[in-house]
Design an enzyme around this catalytic site. Structure first.
Site, mmCIF file in Angstrom:
data_model
loop_
_atom_site.group_PDB
_atom_site.id
_atom_site.type_symbol
_atom_site.label_atom_id
_atom_site.label_comp_id
_atom_site.label_asym_id
_atom_site.label_seq_id
_atom_site.Cartn_x
_atom_site.Cartn_y
_atom_site.Cartn_z
ATOM 1 C CG ASP A 1 -2.093 -0.969 1.040
ATOM 2 O OD1 ASP A 1 -2.239 -1.541 -0.055
ATOM 3 O OD2 ASP A 1 -2.842 -1.172 2.013
ATOM 4 C CE LYS B 1 -3.442 -4.502 1.187
ATOM 5 N NZ LYS B 1 -4.385 -3.574 1.834
ATOM 6 C CB CYS C 1 -2.392 -2.868 5.206
ATOM 7 S SG CYS C 1 -4.062 -2.202 4.983
#
Length: 205
Positions: free
Chosen positions: A33, A117, A150
């Site tokens: 991310d 995702k 995450c």
């Protein structure tokens, strides 16, 4: 977390087995991310002072490529505001918009794996585990944002799936300093090894 940090009575019950080292011939870097939504000050949910983590991640990517390891880029793959993740978080990084794109200071190679995702973990609902096993990966290095959300979820699943897990401190950014230190402590005592950037690059060299 430092090597001299005192451990609590629960976490100090560590295995006598020597810790694994990074297997240079069977390693993958998972970049979690590192997208505009979190790194651009104008993004939907920006972290503070993203420059150092971007620089550290770029150095780690370069070291992994030089070692012949795989680099896996992970970014949000939300398709609509009704995505289940948004029961708690504001809608962000939807579709192919600016927020969902890898930060421009990082440049994925066209041949490198890109995973989208819809939940916190890079493994949940994706083919990441299949990809790693197809390439006989043993050592998984994880970096990115947010460390305590995450990245941590990805670390948990990597450990549960049997990989040797390494987290590079400077190449991660949590939502706050308290969360940063707490998450590194938990990872180092239960899920993997926490390395400095210098140590990680040295092991990959």
């Amino acid at each position: 977390m430092t090597e001299t940090q005192d451990l609590d009575g629960f976490s100090d019950k560590m295995s006598a087995q020597p810790p694994a080292d990074i297997d240079r011939e069977r390693c993958a870097l998972i970049v979690v991310d590192m997208v505009n939504a979190y790194l651009d000050p104008a993004g939907e949910m920006p972290v503070s002072d993203a420059g150092p983590v971007i620089d550290a991640t770029r150095a780690l990517v370069d070291a992994t490529r030089a070692a012949g390891g795989k680099v896996v880029w992970v970014r949000p793959g939300h398709t609509e505001g009704a995505d289940g993740l948004f029961r708690i978080r504001i809608p962000h990084a939807i579709g192919e918009g600016h927020g969902a794109q890898i930060h421009p200071d990082l440049a994925p190679d066209e041949a490198e794996k890109l995973i989208k995702k819809r939940r916190y973990s890079s493994f949940f609902g994706t083919d990441l585990d299949m990809y790693l096993r197809e390439h006989d990966i043993r050592s998984v290095i994880v970096c990115g944002v947010a460390l305590n959300i995450c990245v941590r979820s990805t670390v948990h699943d990597a450990f549960f799936n049997g990989y040797d897990v390494f987290v590079v401190e400077e190449a991660c950014k949590a939502t706050g300093e308290r969360e940063h230190e707490s998450t590194l402590y938990d990872i180092a005592t239960h899920f993997g090894q926490v390395l400095s950037l210098e140590d990680a690059v040295s092991r990959l060299a």
